[in-house]
Design a protein around this motif. Structure first.
Motif, PDB file in Angstrom:
ATOM      1  N   ARG A 181      27.177  -4.989  22.334  1.00 28.19           N
ATOM      2  CA  ARG A 181      27.333  -3.470  22.049  1.00 28.19           C
ATOM      3  C   ARG A 181      28.475  -3.723  21.101  1.00 28.19           C
ATOM      4  N   TRP A 182      28.008  -3.111  19.737  1.00 23.74           N
ATOM      5  CA  TRP A 182      29.163  -3.172  18.836  1.00 23.74           C
ATOM      6  C   TRP A 182      30.037  -2.252  18.940  1.00 23.74           C
ATOM      7  N   LEU A 183      31.414  -2.278  18.933  1.00 28.54           N
ATOM      8  CA  LEU A 183      32.475  -1.214  19.117  1.00 28.54           C
ATOM      9  C   LEU A 183      33.294  -1.148  17.766  1.00 28.54           C
ATOM     10  N   ALA A 184      33.661   0.279  17.877  1.00 26.52           N
ATOM     11  CA  ALA A 184      34.417   0.664  16.509  1.00 26.52           C
ATOM     12  C   ALA A 184      35.879   0.364  16.871  1.00 26.52           C
ATOM     13  N   LEU A 185      36.213  -0.579  16.224  1.00 28.19           N
ATOM     14  CA  LEU A 185      37.750  -0.997  16.520  1.00 28.19           C
ATOM     15  C   LEU A 185      38.617   0.177  16.218  1.00 28.19           C
ATOM     16  N   ALA A 186      39.316   0.435  17.375  1.00 29.10           N
ATOM     17  CA  ALA A 186      40.666   1.527  17.189  1.00 29.10           C
ATOM     18  C   ALA A 186      41.592   0.816  16.514  1.00 29.10           C
ATOM     19  N   TYR A 210      27.975   2.634  16.677  1.00 31.72           N
ATOM     20  CA  TYR A 210      28.553   1.976  17.441  1.00 31.72           C
ATOM     21  C   TYR A 210      28.959   2.377  18.674  1.00 31.72           C
ATOM     22  N   GLY A 211      29.342   1.197  19.742  1.00 32.31           N
ATOM     23  CA  GLY A 211      29.628   1.500  21.037  1.00 32.31           C
ATOM     24  C   GLY A 211      28.505   2.359  21.778  1.00 32.31           C
ATOM     25  N   GLY A 212      28.920   2.860  22.742  1.00 36.02           N
ATOM     26  CA  GLY A 212      28.077   3.732  23.643  1.00 36.02           C
ATOM     27  C   GLY A 212      27.381   2.751  24.700  1.00 36.02           C
ATOM     28  N   LYS A 213      26.635   3.612  25.778  1.00 37.55           N
ATOM     29  CA  LYS A 213      26.163   2.853  26.635  1.00 37.55           C
ATOM     30  C   LYS A 213      24.928   3.009  27.041  1.00 37.55           C
TER      31      LYS A 213
END
Length: 93
Positions: free
Chosen positions: A23-28, A56-59
């Protein structure tokens, strides 16, 4: 092994496929990876020859609502005046 958690034991022959994903996450900003939100983010970039949507992200369990948001962005980009109909079960495959 998975059989530790199952009441009915599985054999190797019973397994027909497997899946593992990242899962790619958008870095905060100014947050480490453990503090980065897991909510889905849709990044929209416009180029000379079109648009690029990056998710990006999500489940896995939120795929339908993410599909609805993405579909609405695509419809808007093509200037359609309708909204996504992913909530309507007769459109599901």
């Amino acid at each position: 092994s998975v059989n530790t958690y199952l009441s009915k034991q599985l054999s190797e022959q019973a397994i027909i496929d497997s899946f593992s994903g990242l899962r790619w996450l958008a870095l905060a900003q100014n947050k480490g990876i453990s503090k980065t939100p897991r909510e889905a983010t849709i990044d929209e970039r416009t180029f000379e020859h079109g648009k690029l949507l990056t998710l990006y992200g999500g489940k896995l369990t939120s795929y339908r609502s993410l599909a609805e948001k993405t579909n609405n962005l695509v419809l808007k980009s093509f200037k359609f005046k309708v909204k996504s109909r992913t909530k309507e079960q007769d459109f599901w495959v």
